[in-house]
Write a protein that holds these residues in place. Sequence first.
Motif, PDB file in Angstrom:
ATOM      1  N   SER A  82       0.835  -1.203   0.000  1.00 25.36           N
ATOM      2  CA  SER A  82       0.000   0.000   0.000  1.00 25.36           C
ATOM      3  C   SER A  82       0.867   1.249   0.000  1.00 25.36           C
ATOM      4  CB  SER A  82      -0.964  -0.005   1.188  1.00 25.36           C
ATOM      5  OG  SER A  82      -0.250   0.034   2.399  1.00 25.36           O
ATOM      6  N   GLU A 103      -9.835   1.127  -5.638  1.00 22.85           N
ATOM      7  CA  GLU A 103      -9.834   0.343  -4.397  1.00 22.85           C
ATOM      8  C   GLU A 103     -10.454   1.138  -3.249  1.00 22.85           C
ATOM      9  OE1 GLU A 103      -9.517  -2.938  -2.204  1.00 22.85           O
ATOM     10  OE2 GLU A 103      -9.052  -2.794  -4.329  1.00 22.85           O
ATOM     11  N   MET A 104     -10.152   2.427  -3.188  1.00 23.09           N
ATOM     12  CA  MET A 104     -10.720   3.251  -2.117  1.00 23.09           C
ATOM     13  C   MET A 104     -12.238   3.382  -2.266  1.00 23.09           C
ATOM     14  SD  MET A 104      -7.798   6.194  -1.727  1.00 23.09           S
ATOM     15  CE  MET A 104      -8.859   7.222  -0.765  1.00 23.09           C
ATOM     16  N   SER A 105     -12.723   3.531  -3.508  1.00 19.11           N
ATOM     17  CA  SER A 105     -14.168   3.684  -3.692  1.00 19.11           C
ATOM     18  C   SER A 105     -14.902   2.376  -3.411  1.00 19.11           C
ATOM     19  CB  SER A 105     -14.485   4.178  -5.100  1.00 19.11           C
ATOM     20  OG  SER A 105     -14.116   3.201  -6.049  1.00 19.11           O
ATOM     21  N   SER A 106     -14.329   1.246  -3.789  1.00 20.73           N
ATOM     22  CA  SER A 106     -14.991  -0.035  -3.506  1.00 20.73           C
ATOM     23  C   SER A 106     -14.982  -0.330  -2.013  1.00 20.73           C
ATOM     24  CB  SER A 106     -14.336  -1.171  -4.283  1.00 20.73           C
ATOM     25  OG  SER A 106     -13.021  -1.394  -3.809  1.00 20.73           O
ATOM     26  N   THR A 107     -13.913   0.053  -1.317  1.00 20.85           N
ATOM     27  CA  THR A 107     -13.843  -0.140   0.130  1.00 20.85           C
ATOM     28  C   THR A 107     -14.852   0.754   0.831  1.00 20.85           C
ATOM     29  OG1 THR A 107     -11.500  -0.679  -0.051  1.00 20.85           O
ATOM     30  CG2 THR A 107     -12.320  -0.109   2.127  1.00 20.85           C
ATOM     31  N   ALA A 108     -14.969   2.003   0.366  1.00 22.96           N
ATOM     32  CA  ALA A 108     -15.933   2.919   0.983  1.00 22.96           C
ATOM     33  C   ALA A 108     -17.364   2.444   0.743  1.00 22.96           C
ATOM     34  CB  ALA A 108     -15.740   4.327   0.414  1.00 22.96           C
ATOM     35  N   ALA A 110     -18.334  -0.670   0.313  1.00 26.20           N
ATOM     36  CA  ALA A 110     -18.554  -1.853   1.141  1.00 26.20           C
ATOM     37  C   ALA A 110     -18.788  -1.469   2.598  1.00 26.20           C
ATOM     38  CB  ALA A 110     -17.365  -2.803   1.033  1.00 26.20           C
ATOM     39  N   GLU A 111     -18.037  -0.487   3.086  1.00 30.20           N
ATOM     40  CA  GLU A 111     -18.228  -0.038   4.471  1.00 30.20           C
ATOM     41  C   GLU A 111     -19.576   0.642   4.650  1.00 30.20           C
ATOM     42  OE1 GLU A 111     -14.887   2.394   5.442  1.00 30.20           O
ATOM     43  OE2 GLU A 111     -13.539   0.689   5.645  1.00 30.20           O
TER      44      GLU A 111
END
Length: 185
Positions: A82, A103-108, A110-111
């Motif tokens: 990272s 990756e940041m948008s998919s993680t956000a 999902a959260e």
Amino acid sequence: MSKRQRTGSPLGADESGSADYEVGYGRPPRATRFKPGQCGNPKGRPKKPKNLNDAVERELDRIIVVREGGREKRLTKREVMSRQLVDASCRGQLGATRLLLREMSSTAAAEAALSSNLMPASAQPIDATDRQIIASFAAMIRAGAQIDPAAALNARADDDDADASDEPGPQRQGLAASLPLPTCH
């Protein structure tokens, strides 16, 4: 060729305290032998990874030593990757920036989905249908009615097969006969 013959008696024949006990091939010192019930390989053979994702996750969680600014730091491979991705993005590599933003948008997302599912029940508004269901349950409890879960499930399955009319048919019995169908929020 002839076989090599062992000299002496079997392992258990001599006592460790006797002076004529000879330590050698196949005859370890008594103090270093395995005790009864003791295993030579207590952890056993390491298990093979079940699939590729498990193997990759285990490898990403492995700790390595990295030299940064003249000092050694212990980081997981995931943390090193990272850092390298963010550094590459800062250097202007568009592929790294795209990957990082994706990756940041998919993680956000999902959260956000997880937190919406974990919203406490008191935070969700109660509408008229919910109030009607609660009132009918309270009335049934006050009347001392026995709730038969099997009859309710059978009635619900029959309702799904029937046409969409709201008229209660002869198959509606038990709990389902007195309650309106729940709605999703």
